[in-house]
Design an enzyme around this catalytic site. Structure first.
Site, short mmCIF file in Angstrom:
data_model
loop_
_atom_site.label_atom_id
_atom_site.label_comp_id
_atom_site.label_asym_id
_atom_site.label_seq_id
_atom_site.Cartn_x
_atom_site.Cartn_y
_atom_site.Cartn_z
N ASP A 4 -10.14 2.46 2.66
CA ASP A 4 -10.24 1.72 3.93
C ASP A 4 -11.04 2.49 4.99
O ASP A 4 -11.84 1.91 5.72
CB ASP A 4 -8.84 1.40 4.49
CG ASP A 4 -8.21 0.21 3.80
OD1 ASP A 4 -8.94 -0.59 3.19
OD2 ASP A 4 -6.96 0.09 3.87
N GLY B 23 -0.08 0.80 8.74
CA GLY B 23 -0.77 1.32 7.56
C GLY B 23 -2.28 1.39 7.72
O GLY B 23 -2.90 2.38 7.33
N LYS C 192 0.81 -1.23 0.00
CA LYS C 192 0.00 0.00 0.00
C LYS C 192 0.85 1.28 0.00
O LYS C 192 0.45 2.28 -0.58
CB LYS C 192 -0.96 0.01 1.19
CG LYS C 192 -2.11 -0.97 1.04
CD LYS C 192 -3.08 -0.88 2.19
CE LYS C 192 -4.12 -1.99 2.10
NZ LYS C 192 -5.09 -1.96 3.18
N TYR D 67 -10.39 -10.52 9.80
CA TYR D 67 -11.61 -11.27 9.54
C TYR D 67 -11.24 -12.72 9.25
O TYR D 67 -10.08 -13.05 9.02
CB TYR D 67 -12.41 -10.67 8.37
CG TYR D 67 -11.57 -10.47 7.14
CD1 TYR D 67 -10.93 -9.26 6.92
CD2 TYR D 67 -11.39 -11.50 6.22
CE1 TYR D 67 -10.12 -9.08 5.81
CE2 TYR D 67 -10.60 -11.33 5.11
CZ TYR D 67 -9.97 -10.11 4.91
OH TYR D 67 -9.16 -9.95 3.81
N GLY E 82 -13.63 -7.62 10.83
CA GLY E 82 -13.42 -6.67 9.74
C GLY E 82 -13.99 -7.09 8.40
O GLY E 82 -13.67 -6.47 7.38
P1 NDP Z 1 1.17 -3.05 9.41
O1 NDP Z 1 2.19 -4.12 9.25
O2 NDP Z 1 1.34 -1.76 8.70
O3 NDP Z 1 1.02 -2.68 11.00
C1 NDP Z 1 0.99 -3.70 11.95
C2 NDP Z 1 0.63 -3.11 13.33
O4 NDP Z 1 0.52 -4.21 14.24
C3 NDP Z 1 1.69 -2.18 13.91
O5 NDP Z 1 1.07 -1.21 14.72
C4 NDP Z 1 2.54 -3.15 14.77
O6 NDP Z 1 3.22 -2.53 15.85
C5 NDP Z 1 1.45 -4.05 15.32
N1 NDP Z 1 1.97 -5.35 15.71
C6 NDP Z 1 2.49 -6.30 14.89
N2 NDP Z 1 2.88 -7.38 15.61
C7 NDP Z 1 2.60 -7.10 16.90
C8 NDP Z 1 2.79 -7.82 18.14
N3 NDP Z 1 3.31 -9.03 18.16
N4 NDP Z 1 2.37 -7.23 19.27
C9 NDP Z 1 1.82 -5.99 19.27
N5 NDP Z 1 1.62 -5.25 18.13
C10 NDP Z 1 2.03 -5.80 16.97
O7 NDP Z 1 -0.21 -3.77 9.04
P2 NDP Z 1 -1.56 -3.04 8.56
O8 NDP Z 1 -1.73 -1.84 9.40
O9 NDP Z 1 -1.58 -2.89 7.09
O10 NDP Z 1 -2.68 -4.15 8.91
C11 NDP Z 1 -3.09 -4.39 10.24
C12 NDP Z 1 -4.25 -5.39 10.26
O11 NDP Z 1 -5.42 -4.82 9.70
C13 NDP Z 1 -3.97 -6.67 9.45
O12 NDP Z 1 -4.42 -7.79 10.21
C14 NDP Z 1 -4.82 -6.51 8.21
O13 NDP Z 1 -5.23 -7.75 7.67
C15 NDP Z 1 -6.00 -5.71 8.76
N6 NDP Z 1 -6.71 -4.92 7.71
C16 NDP Z 1 -8.02 -5.21 7.45
C17 NDP Z 1 -8.72 -4.50 6.48
C18 NDP Z 1 -10.16 -4.83 6.23
O14 NDP Z 1 -10.70 -4.39 5.20
N7 NDP Z 1 -10.83 -5.55 7.11
C19 NDP Z 1 -8.08 -3.42 5.70
C20 NDP Z 1 -6.71 -3.17 6.08
C21 NDP Z 1 -6.05 -3.92 7.04
P3 NDP Z 1 4.68 -1.88 15.67
O15 NDP Z 1 4.49 -0.51 15.11
O16 NDP Z 1 5.24 -1.88 17.05
O17 NDP Z 1 5.43 -2.80 14.73
#
Ligand code: NDP
Length: 268
Positions: free
Chosen positions: A105, A133, A66, A216, A236
């Site tokens: 989104d 993201g 993205k 989801y 979601g």
């Molecule tokens: P990113 O990789 O950009 O961000 C991941 C986030 O999760 C960060 O804040 C990260 O923290 C945190 N994180 C990852 N691992 C851990 C952990 N072990 N413990 C605590 N925090 C953690 O992913 P996205 O933002 O793109 O996506 C996030 C979720 O949203 C995904 O599951 C995706 O499938 C879902 N999504 C669903 C959509 C829908 O239409 N339903 C649309 C878009 C996304 P840190 O900054 O510390 O690394």
């Protein structure tokens, strides 16, 4: 002639987007096809170039492309630029070489929460878990909230995102230091993919709280905890279908009905 669209991601096999868009096309009598394209991790730009060369009209973009998609665009909508998001999930290709980027989104999340679930955002105290993201992408759709708290594993990223919020009270936090109840809690971390347990207290779930997980297809640990703490829980899937419907509208100029598609996917 049949118009062509695709979703680009890595991995992509799990994507429900081809099913969703095929259903929208059937419903609204659009002559189009929609495919899933697996791009190598270093091959996003080439994948877009190939689609354009083959006459595709547009593409959705999913994890992990993205942000790269944002940089590929030479035209951006307000939604793509809001809150410093720098992420797009919808590309439109035009014959004059314009690649236009949108981010649907946020609109997808708000429509699901307000129209499908029936909970208003206005005047709510909102907690977002995560600052990746997805959190950036949906932040501008929370206009009207009373306050927004962002809690993230990496605290500095929560602080950065909070600095983008101008129109309501905003605060950054760690997971461990959350100690008051919220009306709406959105899990925008990717912990649902790995079943990681977030270090959050039950105290954050207020009596009438909606706990929304962007994930989801499975019940996450966050959803189980929220349910046990008495919160209303949602996943979601509705957001996925609503963001797709907005992309479909951008491309085709017609609004598909989302409720039957959400129902169909839940029954699969
Ligand atoms: P990113 O990789 O950009 O961000 C991941 C986030 O999760 C960060 O804040 C990260 O923290 C945190 N994180 C990852 N691992 C851990 C952990 N072990 N413990 C605590 N925090 C953690 O992913 P996205 O933002 O793109 O996506 C996030 C979720 O949203 C995904 O599951 C995706 O499938 C879902 N999504 C669903 C959509 C829908 O239409 N339903 C649309 C878009 C996304 P840190 O900054 O510390 O690394």
């Amino acid at each position: 002639m049949t118009d062509k669209y695709a979703v680009i991601g890595n991995p992509i096999a799990h994507s429900k987007s081809p099913q969703i868009h095929s259903e929208f096309a059937r419903q609204t009598n659009q002559d189009m096809i929609y495919e899933a394209i697996l791009a190598p991790l270093d091959g996003f730009e080439k994948a877009v170039g190939d689609l354009i060369a083959q006459g595709y009209k547009g593409a959705n973009v999913t994890v992990p492309f993205k942000f790269e998609a944002f940089n590929t665009c030479n035209s951006l909508s307000a939604s793509a630029m809001a809150m410093g998001s720098k992420a797009v999930n919808t590309l439109s290709f035009f014959t004059n070489s314009t690649i236009h980027g949108d981010n649907t989104d946020g609109i997808g999340l708000r429509r699901d929460i307000e129209q499908n679930i029936g909970v208003t955002i206005e005047k709510k105290h909102i907690l977002i878990l995560g600052a990746g993201g997805a959190a950036y992408g949906v932040m501008s759709s929370l206009a009207g909230a009373s306050s927004i708290t962002i809690a993230n594993r990496t605290y500095e990223k929560a602080l950065q995102l909070v600095m983008e919020i101008k129109d309501c009270e905003a605060k950054a936090s760690t997971f461990e230091s959350l100690e008051k109840p919220y009306d709406l809690i959105i899990n925008a971390t990717s912990t649902g993919l790995t079943d990681t347990v977030l270090p959050i207290s039950d105290i954050i779930f207020s009596k009438n709280c909606l706990a929304y997980d962007m994930m989801y297809g499975r019940e996450t640990h966050f959803m189980k905890q929220a349910h046990a703490a008495g919160a209303k829980v949602a996943d979601g899937l509705g957001m996925l279908v609503e963001q797709a419907a907005e992309a479909f509208y951008i491309w085709r100029g017609v609004r598909p009905e989302t409720a039957p598609v959400i129902k169909m996917l839940r029954n699969l």
